[in-house]
Design a protein around this motif. Structure first.
Motif, PDB file in Angstrom:
ATOM      1  N   GLY A 159       1.345  11.010   4.879  1.00  0.00           N
ATOM      2  CA  GLY A 159       1.960  10.637   6.079  1.00  0.00           C
ATOM      3  C   GLY A 159       0.908  10.437   7.302  1.00  0.00           C
ATOM      4  O   GLY A 159       1.362  10.292   8.397  1.00  0.00           O
ATOM      5  N   ILE A 160      -0.175  11.106   6.973  1.00  0.00           N
ATOM      6  CA  ILE A 160      -1.416  11.187   8.204  1.00  0.00           C
ATOM      7  C   ILE A 160      -2.262   9.809   7.747  1.00  0.00           C
ATOM      8  O   ILE A 160      -2.493   9.440   6.656  1.00  0.00           O
ATOM      9  CB  ILE A 160      -2.383  12.180   7.974  1.00  0.00           C
ATOM     10  N   PRO A 161      -2.380   8.897   9.111  1.00  0.00           N
ATOM     11  CA  PRO A 161      -3.348   7.678   8.941  1.00  0.00           C
ATOM     12  C   PRO A 161      -4.610   7.999   8.313  1.00  0.00           C
ATOM     13  O   PRO A 161      -5.179   8.949   8.786  1.00  0.00           O
ATOM     14  CB  PRO A 161      -3.165   7.099  10.135  1.00  0.00           C
ATOM     15  N   LEU A 162      -5.227   7.179   7.473  1.00  0.00           N
ATOM     16  CA  LEU A 162      -6.510   7.367   7.116  1.00  0.00           C
ATOM     17  C   LEU A 162      -7.316   7.433   8.043  1.00  0.00           C
ATOM     18  O   LEU A 162      -8.487   8.292   7.923  1.00  0.00           O
ATOM     19  CB  LEU A 162      -6.920   6.424   6.136  1.00  0.00           C
ATOM     20  N   ASP A 167      -7.300   9.001  10.735  1.00  0.00           N
ATOM     21  CA  ASP A 167      -7.641  10.336  11.247  1.00  0.00           C
ATOM     22  C   ASP A 167      -8.026  11.431  10.402  1.00  0.00           C
ATOM     23  O   ASP A 167      -8.062  12.738  10.721  1.00  0.00           O
ATOM     24  CB  ASP A 167      -5.955  10.682  11.762  1.00  0.00           C
ATOM     25  N   CYS A 168      -8.569  10.731   8.954  1.00  0.00           N
ATOM     26  CA  CYS A 168      -8.938  11.742   7.956  1.00  0.00           C
ATOM     27  C   CYS A 168     -10.596  11.604   8.060  1.00  0.00           C
ATOM     28  O   CYS A 168     -11.126  10.679   8.401  1.00  0.00           O
ATOM     29  CB  CYS A 168      -8.312  11.354   6.837  1.00  0.00           C
ATOM     30  N   PRO A 169     -11.177  12.676   7.270  1.00  0.00           N
ATOM     31  CA  PRO A 169     -10.382  13.724   6.724  1.00  0.00           C
ATOM     32  C   PRO A 169      -9.961  14.829   7.920  1.00  0.00           C
ATOM     33  O   PRO A 169     -10.713  14.788   8.802  1.00  0.00           O
ATOM     34  CB  PRO A 169     -11.766  14.320   5.800  1.00  0.00           C
ATOM     35  N   PRO A 170      -9.203  15.780   7.590  1.00  0.00           N
ATOM     36  CA  PRO A 170      -8.911  16.889   8.458  1.00  0.00           C
ATOM     37  C   PRO A 170      -9.888  17.522   9.124  1.00  0.00           C
ATOM     38  O   PRO A 170     -10.132  18.024  10.411  1.00  0.00           O
ATOM     39  CB  PRO A 170      -7.811  17.859   7.551  1.00  0.00           C
ATOM     40  N   ASN A 171     -10.817  17.816   8.397  1.00  0.00           N
ATOM     41  CA  ASN A 171     -12.037  18.584   8.852  1.00  0.00           C
ATOM     42  C   ASN A 171     -13.006  17.712   9.353  1.00  0.00           C
ATOM     43  O   ASN A 171     -14.452  18.221   9.199  1.00  0.00           O
ATOM     44  CB  ASN A 171     -12.735  19.637   7.663  1.00  0.00           C
ATOM     45  N   LYS A 172     -12.758  16.527   9.781  1.00  0.00           N
ATOM     46  CA  LYS A 172     -13.941  15.798  10.274  1.00  0.00           C
ATOM     47  C   LYS A 172     -14.891  16.225  11.193  1.00  0.00           C
ATOM     48  O   LYS A 172     -16.173  16.114  11.194  1.00  0.00           O
ATOM     49  CB  LYS A 172     -13.209  14.413  10.818  1.00  0.00           C
ATOM     50  N   ALA A 173     -14.422  17.276  12.309  1.00  0.00           N
ATOM     51  CA  ALA A 173     -15.122  17.639  13.436  1.00  0.00           C
ATOM     52  C   ALA A 173     -16.366  18.686  12.945  1.00  0.00           C
ATOM     53  O   ALA A 173     -17.244  18.933  13.430  1.00  0.00           O
ATOM     54  CB  ALA A 173     -14.323  18.277  14.346  1.00  0.00           C
ATOM     55  N   THR A 174     -15.923  19.283  11.632  1.00  0.00           N
ATOM     56  CA  THR A 174     -16.754  20.351  11.107  1.00  0.00           C
ATOM     57  C   THR A 174     -17.785  19.837   9.973  1.00  0.00           C
ATOM     58  O   THR A 174     -18.316  20.924   9.568  1.00  0.00           O
ATOM     59  CB  THR A 174     -15.960  21.657  10.941  1.00  0.00           C
ATOM     60  N   LEU A 175     -17.305  18.890   9.361  1.00  0.00           N
ATOM     61  CA  LEU A 175     -18.149  18.547   8.287  1.00  0.00           C
ATOM     62  C   LEU A 175     -19.788  18.421   8.357  1.00  0.00           C
ATOM     63  O   LEU A 175     -20.400  18.829   7.515  1.00  0.00           O
ATOM     64  CB  LEU A 175     -17.631  17.144   7.694  1.00  0.00           C
ATOM     65  N   ALA A 211       0.999  -1.198  -0.134  1.00  0.00           N
ATOM     66  CA  ALA A 211       0.042   0.156  -0.125  1.00  0.00           C
ATOM     67  C   ALA A 211       0.935   1.102  -0.012  1.00  0.00           C
ATOM     68  O   ALA A 211       0.758   2.370  -0.812  1.00  0.00           O
ATOM     69  CB  ALA A 211      -1.016   0.294   1.427  1.00  0.00           C
ATOM     70  N   ALA A 212       1.875   1.216   0.750  1.00  0.00           N
ATOM     71  CA  ALA A 212       2.830   2.433   0.973  1.00  0.00           C
ATOM     72  C   ALA A 212       3.474   2.813  -0.382  1.00  0.00           C
ATOM     73  O   ALA A 212       3.680   3.865  -0.984  1.00  0.00           O
ATOM     74  CB  ALA A 212       3.733   2.337   2.268  1.00  0.00           C
ATOM     75  N   ASN A 216     -15.585   9.892   7.239  1.00  0.00           N
ATOM     76  CA  ASN A 216     -14.175   9.017   7.212  1.00  0.00           C
ATOM     77  C   ASN A 216     -13.662   8.764   5.617  1.00  0.00           C
ATOM     78  O   ASN A 216     -14.528   9.025   4.736  1.00  0.00           O
ATOM     79  CB  ASN A 216     -14.395   7.500   7.927  1.00  0.00           C
ATOM     80  N   GLN A 217     -12.394   8.381   5.555  1.00  0.00           N
ATOM     81  CA  GLN A 217     -11.919   8.042   4.363  1.00  0.00           C
ATOM     82  C   GLN A 217     -11.497   6.894   3.973  1.00  0.00           C
ATOM     83  O   GLN A 217     -10.846   6.336   5.175  1.00  0.00           O
ATOM     84  CB  GLN A 217     -11.001   9.389   3.974  1.00  0.00           C
ATOM     85  N   GLN A 218     -11.490   5.789   3.209  1.00  0.00           N
ATOM     86  CA  GLN A 218     -11.072   4.712   3.066  1.00  0.00           C
ATOM     87  C   GLN A 218     -10.455   4.468   1.565  1.00  0.00           C
ATOM     88  O   GLN A 218     -10.885   5.059   0.598  1.00  0.00           O
ATOM     89  CB  GLN A 218     -12.538   3.763   3.175  1.00  0.00           C
ATOM     90  N   LYS A 219      -9.736   3.375   1.426  1.00  0.00           N
ATOM     91  CA  LYS A 219      -9.235   2.773   0.268  1.00  0.00           C
ATOM     92  C   LYS A 219     -10.428   2.102  -0.539  1.00  0.00           C
ATOM     93  O   LYS A 219     -11.100   1.421   0.098  1.00  0.00           O
ATOM     94  CB  LYS A 219      -7.895   1.963   0.592  1.00  0.00           C
TER      95      LYS A 219
END
Length: 695
Positions: free
Chosen positions: A629-632, A634-642, A456-457, A671-674
Motif C-alpha cells: 500500500g506504500i508507493p515504491l 516513498d521506499c525504503p521506509p528507512n531511506k533517511a538512515t541507510l 502491476a497491482a 530507492n526500490q524498483q521493480k
C-alpha cells in the motif's frame, strides 16, 4: 574473461550481473564471516582456436569471444546421473545477429542435443565439464548456437532421453569438448525436431550465455558475452535437488537445492502423504516420485503416453496417463481408476475454492470440478481477490476475442471461444494470457486492466495474497482455503530459492558474470560458493552514466570494487584498508554492482572509476521491505538512515579529496524498483550521480 578476483582478505562475497539499459550492473555480496574465499584457478587455460569465435564489437572491429563451460557434479550417494545439453529452435537467432552485427535472421530450425557418456552417464563422486563455443558452423549460414536458450537435463535414469524416430546422430562439432574427473567423458550429438517428453526421470534447468542487445543509437544487435543466465524449472516440476552457480565467480551463492538426494525425495513423499496439505497432489506416471507444478496439474491432466512406454500405471483398454496419484502408484486403484484418477484431495480443494469463493460462474455447470460448497468459510478478502483475478482473466479473454474479430490471429474462429471455469483456472495458475492462435507475444497481461486494478497491482496481489497464502493464519488453520500447496513445498519444505510458480518473486531468473555454469546434484561439492543466494539483505549501487558515454556499451565506467564489514576484521576494525578485490572488464560499460547478502551492517563500500578516483561510503543498515500500500517512490521506509553521508569521500589518483567529492556524496538516493524484465521482483538500489570527473 576480462575479469579477475584479487585475493586480499578472508571475506567471501557474491557477484552477479544485472542490466541497466546498455550498461551492465555487477552484483556482490558478503556471504559469511571469517571464511576463506573459495579457490579460483590463478591461470585460465587458453582456449584452442576452434573454440574461439570472432565477432564484431560496438565499433565493428573484430573481437575474440572465448567459449564457456557447463560443469556437472554428481554428489549423490549411489546414483548415476545422465547429463544432456540441448539447444532451442529460433526463427531469429539474435546471438548470431549480435556476433556478426547483421540483421539476417539465421534461423535455427532444429534442436541439437549433446549427450555426455551416452547411455552410461557419470557415476557418483565424479564430474564432467563440457566446453561450448558461442556457435558451431555446420555449413555456410547454418549454425548450432550453444549459448542462446539452452537446457541442461539431469536424469538419474536413461529412459526416454532419446527418440529413435526423431533424433538423428551427427558428428560432434570441432571445439565442443568434454573433460571428466573420476570418469570418462565422451560426447554424442543429435539433431531433432523435438525437445524431451515430460515423463523422463530428470530435472530440467535452463541457461543462456551472454546477451544480445541493441545499443542506443544503433540498429544492429551487439553480443555481450560476459554474463551467464540460468534458472531451474521447478515451476514445471520437481524431481531432483539441483544447485546452480556461475563459474569463475565465487561470490554468487547457488540457486536451487543442495540437499542430499535421499533427503530431498523423502520430503516429496512426506508432502504427498496424509495428513499433509499435498495429499492427493498428482505425480507423473513414473517409478520414481516426480511432481508437476501448479500449472501442469491442470494443463497436463488429460495427457496420455505412448502405449509402449515402460511406466507403472498401464490400464487395460487405454493409453497410460501422464499424471496419476500415489494411490495408483501404490497399487490401490482399479483399472477404471487407473484410466481416470488424475488428482486427489489437495487439488480438489483448489477447485472447490474457485468454484465457491470467486464470485460465481454465471449459469455454467461446474459440478464436474467441485464436490463441496465452501462459500461459508471463504474470508471476504479472499473472495474479493479471487473474483478480481477471475475478472482480470475474463477481460484478457475479451481482448483475445477482439483480436480475432480484427483478423489478427490464425484463422477466423478463436481456438478458445468461451471463457469458462476450466479455461480460467488453467490460465490463472500459469499466469498466461489468452492468445492461442495469435502468437506467444500477443495480448500481454501487462496491457490488461479492469476497474480498480492494473496489471502491476493485480499481479502483486496474486503473488503475495494468493500464491503465498499458505503463510496466512486462517489458511494454516483450514487447508480448504489453500490456493496452491506446491508453493509451500518449494519454498518451505524444500527450502529452495527457485520459482514455485511462473511469476514467483523469490529470486527470479539469475544473470551473473561468469565463464560458465556449475550444476551440482545432491550437495555443494564443486560449487564455488556453498551459500544459497538471496536478494533479501542486499542492494545494487548505481552510478549515473554520463551523457557522452550513454549507450557506448564498450566504454567502461568502473575498474574495481570491494566491500568490508565494519567491526569484523580484528586487524582492520574500521575498514581503513583499501580492499577492492573485484576487477572488472575494460571493454564493457558497467554502471554499478550489487552488494548481496552481508554478514551484518554497517559496511564500507569502495570502488574505483576509470580515471582512478576512489569512492568510499558507509551503509548503516539493511534496506527495509516496502509495506503493501506504500508507493515504491516513498521506499525504503528507512531511506533517511541507510547511508552515512558524512563519512563518504572521493579521492583522486594522488589521494587528495576530489573537488566534487561532497557534491557526489550528498547525491545518495536509496530507492526500490521493480525489475525491468521480471516485474514481480522488487529490488533495492543505492543510486549516485555520474562519476566526479563528469559533474
Amino acid at each position: 574473461m576480462n575479469f579477475s578476483i584479487q585475493r586480499i582478505a578472508e571475506r567471501p562475497f557474491s557477484v552477479s550481473v544485472l542490466r541497466a539499459g546498455g550498461a551492465i550492473v555487477l552484483a556482490l555480496g558478503l556471504v559469511a564471516c571469517n571464511e576463506d574465499s573459495p579457490s579460483v584457478a590463478d591461470v585460465t587455460p587458453v582456449a584452442p582456436p576452434s573454440q574461439v569465435v570472432t565477432c564484431k564489437d560496438y565499433d565493428g572491429n573484430a573481437v575474440q569471444v572465448k567459449p564457456k563451460t557447463v560443469t556437472v557434479y554428481n554428489n549423490s550417494a549411489g546414483d548415476t546421473i545422465y547429463p544432456v545439453v540441448a539447444t532451442s529452435k529460433n526463427l531469429v537467432n539474435e546471438w548470431i545477429q549480435g556476433c556478426l552485427r547483421t540483421a539476417e535472421p539465421y534461423p535455427t530450425k532444429l534442436v541439437y542435443k549433446l549427450y555426455v557418456n551416452e547411455g552410461k552417464g557419470i557415476p557418483p563422486n565424479s564430474s564432467v565439464t563440457v566446453t561450448l563455443p558461442l556457435y558451431s558452423e555446420l555449413a555456410a549460414g547454418s549454425y548450432i548456437t550453444w549459448w542462446n536458450g539452452g537446457r541442461v537435463v539431469l536424469a538419474d535414469r536413461n529412459d526416454r532421453l532419446q527418440d529413435d524416430k526423431e533424433d538423428t546422430k551427427l558428428a560432434t562439432p570441432d571445439g565442443v569438448t568434454c573433460q571428466g574427473q573420476n570418469t570418462a567423458c565422451t560426447l554424442s550429438t543429435y539433431s531433432s525436431n523435438i525437445q524431451f517428453p515430460e515423463n523422463i526421470y530428470a530435472q530440467l534447468s535452463e541457461y543462456t550465455f551472454g546477451d544480445s542487445i541493441i545499443p542506443a543509437g544503433q540498429s544492429l544487435r551487439l553480443l555481450k558475452p560476459e554474463n551467464v543466465g540460468y534458472n531451474i524449472s521447478y515451476v514445471d516440476h520437481v524431481y531432483m535437488p539441483v544447485a546452480i552457480g556461475p563459474k569463475n565467480n565465487p561470490y554468487i551463492g547457488y540457486s536451487g537445492s543442495a540437499q542430499p538426494l535421499v533427503e530431498f525425495r523423502n520430503l516429496l513423499k512426506t508432502f504427498l502423504n496424509a495428513p499433509a496439505v499435498g495429499e492427493g497432489w498428482p505425480v507423473y506416471n513414473l517409478y520414481q516420485t516426480k511432481l508437476p507444478g501448479g500449472y501442469n496439474i491442470f494443463a497436463q491432466r488429460d495427457g496420455v503416453l505412448h502405449a509402449t512406454d515402460d511406466v507403472p500405471i498401464k490400464p487395460t483398454g487405454a493409453n497410460p496417463p501422464v499424471l496419476t496419484v500415489m494411490q495408483c502408484i501404490n497399487g490401490g486403484c482399479s483399472n477404471e481408476q487407473m484410466k481416470t484418477l488424475r488428482y486427489g484431495q489437495a487439488v480438489q480443494r483448489m477447485q472447490n475454492l474457485w468454484g465457491y469463493c470467486a464470485g460465481g460462474w454465471d449459469a455454467e455447470d461446474i459440478s464436474t470440478y467441485v464436490n463441496e460448497d465452501v462459500s461459508a468459510i471463504c474470508p471476504a478478502a479472499l473472495t474479493t481477490n479471487l473474483t478480481a483475478v477471475k475478472d482480470f482473466f475474463k477481460q484478457s479473454h475479451q481482448n483475445y476475442l477482439a483480436m480475432y474479430a480484427r483478423g489478427e490471429c490464425e484463422g477466423t474462429t478463436p481456438k478458445v471461444p468461451v471463457f469458462n471455469y476450466w479455461q480460467a483456472i488453467t490460465h490463472i495458475y500459469g499466469w498466461v494470457p489468452f492468445n492461442e492462435g495469435c502468437g506467444a507475444a500477443a495480448n500481454p497481461l501487462a496491457k490488461t486492466t479492469i476497474p480498480g486494478w492494473d496489471h502491476a497491482a493485480i499481479q502483486s496481489m496474486y503473488i503475495h495474497q494468493l500464491q503465498y497464502n499458505h503463510q496466512q493464519a486462517a489458511v494454516k488453520a483450514n487447508p480448504k482455503l489453500l490456493f496452491n500447496p506446491y508453493v509451500g513445498l518449494i519454498h518451505d519444505d524444500l527450502k529452495m530459492n527457485a520459482y514455485g510458480f511462473s511469476v514467483d518473486d523469490a529470486v527470479g531468473f539469475m544473470s551473473e558474470l561468469g565463464d560458465g555454469l556449475i550444476f551440482a546434484v545432491g550437495g555443494t561439492q564443486g560449487l564455488e560458493n556453498s551459500k544459497q543466494f538471496s536478494y533479501a539483505d542486499g542492494f545494487t549501487l548505481m552510478v549515473g552514466v554520463p551523457a557522452s558515454l550513454d549507450g557506448r556499451a564498450n566504454k567502461p565506467l568502473i575498474k574495481k570494487y570491494g566491500v568490508c564489514v565494519l567491526g569484523q576484521d580484528a586487524g582492520d576494525m574500521n575498514c581503513e584498508k583499501d580492499k577492492q578485490d573485484v576487477v572488472l572488464p575494460d571493454n564493457s560499460q558497467i554502471a554499478g554492482f550489487r552488494v548481496g547478502t552481508v554478514a551484518k551492517y554497517p559496511i564500507k563500500v569502495r570502488f574505483t572509476d576509470v580515471d582512478d578516483n576512489v569512492y568510499s561510503l558507509r551503509v548503516n543498515e539493511q534496506f527495509q521491505t516496502c509495506p503493501d500500500g506504500i508507493p515504491l517512490k516513498d521506499c525504503p521506509p528507512n531511506k533517511a538512515t541507510l547511508v552515512d553521508k558524512t563519512t563518504c569521500r572521493v579521492v583522486n589518483s594522488k589521494g587528495d579529496t576530489h573537488a566534487n567529492s561532497e557534491k557526489w556524496c550528498v547525491g545518495a538516493n536509496p530507492n526500490q524498483q521493480k525489475d525491468v524484465l521480471e516485474q514481480q521482483l522488487t529490488k533495492n538500489f543505492l543510486s549516485y550521480p555520474q562519476p566526479v570527473n563528469f559533474m
